[in-house]
Design a protein around this motif. Structure first.
Motif, PDB file in Angstrom:
ATOM      1  N   GLU A 159      -2.675   6.243   8.091  1.00 51.64           N
ATOM      2  CA  GLU A 159      -1.577   5.289   8.287  1.00 51.64           C
ATOM      3  C   GLU A 159      -0.402   5.891   9.061  1.00 51.64           C
ATOM      4  O   GLU A 159       0.581   5.206   9.313  1.00 51.64           O
ATOM      5  N   GLU A 215       1.687   8.228   8.074  1.00 52.82           N
ATOM      6  CA  GLU A 215       2.837   8.536   7.211  1.00 52.82           C
ATOM      7  C   GLU A 215       2.979  10.056   7.121  1.00 52.82           C
ATOM      8  O   GLU A 215       2.548  10.698   6.162  1.00 52.82           O
ATOM      9  N   GLU A 270       0.821  -1.221   0.000  1.00 47.35           N
ATOM     10  CA  GLU A 270       0.000   0.000   0.000  1.00 47.35           C
ATOM     11  C   GLU A 270       0.851   1.266   0.000  1.00 47.35           C
ATOM     12  O   GLU A 270       0.495   2.251  -0.654  1.00 47.35           O
ATOM     13  N   TRP A 289      -4.931   8.953   2.981  1.00 41.47           N
ATOM     14  CA  TRP A 289      -4.341   7.662   3.349  1.00 41.47           C
ATOM     15  C   TRP A 289      -3.188   7.855   4.322  1.00 41.47           C
ATOM     16  O   TRP A 289      -3.055   7.109   5.299  1.00 41.47           O
TER      17      TRP A 289
END
Length: 219
Positions: A149, A151, A112, A145
């Motif tokens: 997550e 990030e 991903e 995203w």
């Protein structure tokens, strides 16, 4: 009795041949992966040093070896680097082709993070081709995203890209000329910066509302 022994012996020989064939195939596969990885590493070193033509040649050789070994994630990495090189040459259509191949391979491999890094690269190419709405859409998807997550670096890169698009293509007051000798410049810049930030968040909300039908995703 002798006939039975012969049958057993034949079966053992056949099994040995099959096992040997499988081992040989595995060795060839591992050899192809090893060659592809070595070529990839050499190509990346050329790319890092600015020897782009040599890098492209080695990436293409590495891709052929990696395809033979059915190493999909490695083929994805190679296509991602090929896309980077095409971008450096301003060949955006070819870059998009390479990035899309990489994305499909990463998706099949279940990586991903790699998928979203590629989407980030595709968005930059869209922006360079003046496909602003498409670029914003992808930056927003990756930004969302990255938030979920954790990030943070990727999230910041997406926000910076959205701010750059906002500066280039909007009619905000950031495009007006400011007298550098004006004593109020610091205050003006601070106000403008906040207006830009508000407009970017507004764009994000609109994109999710219109295209994703998930306006509650925007924090």
């Amino acid at each position: 009795m002798k006939l039975r022994i012969i049958h057993i012996a034949v079966i053992v020989v056949l099994c040995s041949c099959l096992i040997g064939s499988c081992a040989s195939d595995q060795q060839r596969t591992n050899g192809s992966v090893s060659v592809a990885q070595r070529l990839y590493d050499e190509a990346y070193e050329h790319q890092r040093c600015g020897r782009l033509q040599q890098a492209m040649t080695l990436y293409l050789e590495a891709e052929q070896s990696a395809v033979e070994s059915d190493s999909r994630l490695l083929v994805g990495d190679i296509n991602a680097r090929i896309g980077d090189l095409h971008t450096l040459y301003y060949d955006y259509p070819q870059a998009l082709n390479a990035f899309c191949r990489a994305y499909d391979l990463y998706r099949e491999g279940g990586d991903e993070l790699a998928q979203n890094l590629i989407l980030h690269s595709i968005a930059h190419n869209y922006a360079a081709m003046h496909r602003v709405a498409d670029a914003k859409m992808l930056f927003v998807l990756v930004y969302n995203w990255a938030i979920f997550e954790g990030e943070d670096e990727l999230k910041q890169r997406c926000m910076a890209a959205l701010m750059e698009l906002n500066h280039k293509y909007s009619d905000l007051e950031t495009q007006r000329k400011v007298d550098l000798k004006d004593d109020t410049i610091a205050e003006d810049e601070e106000v403008i910066a906040w207006r830009d930030y508000d407009n970017i968040l507004f764009d994000v909300a609109l994109l999710y509302d219109e295209r994703m039908e998930r306006p509650d995703s925007v924090v």
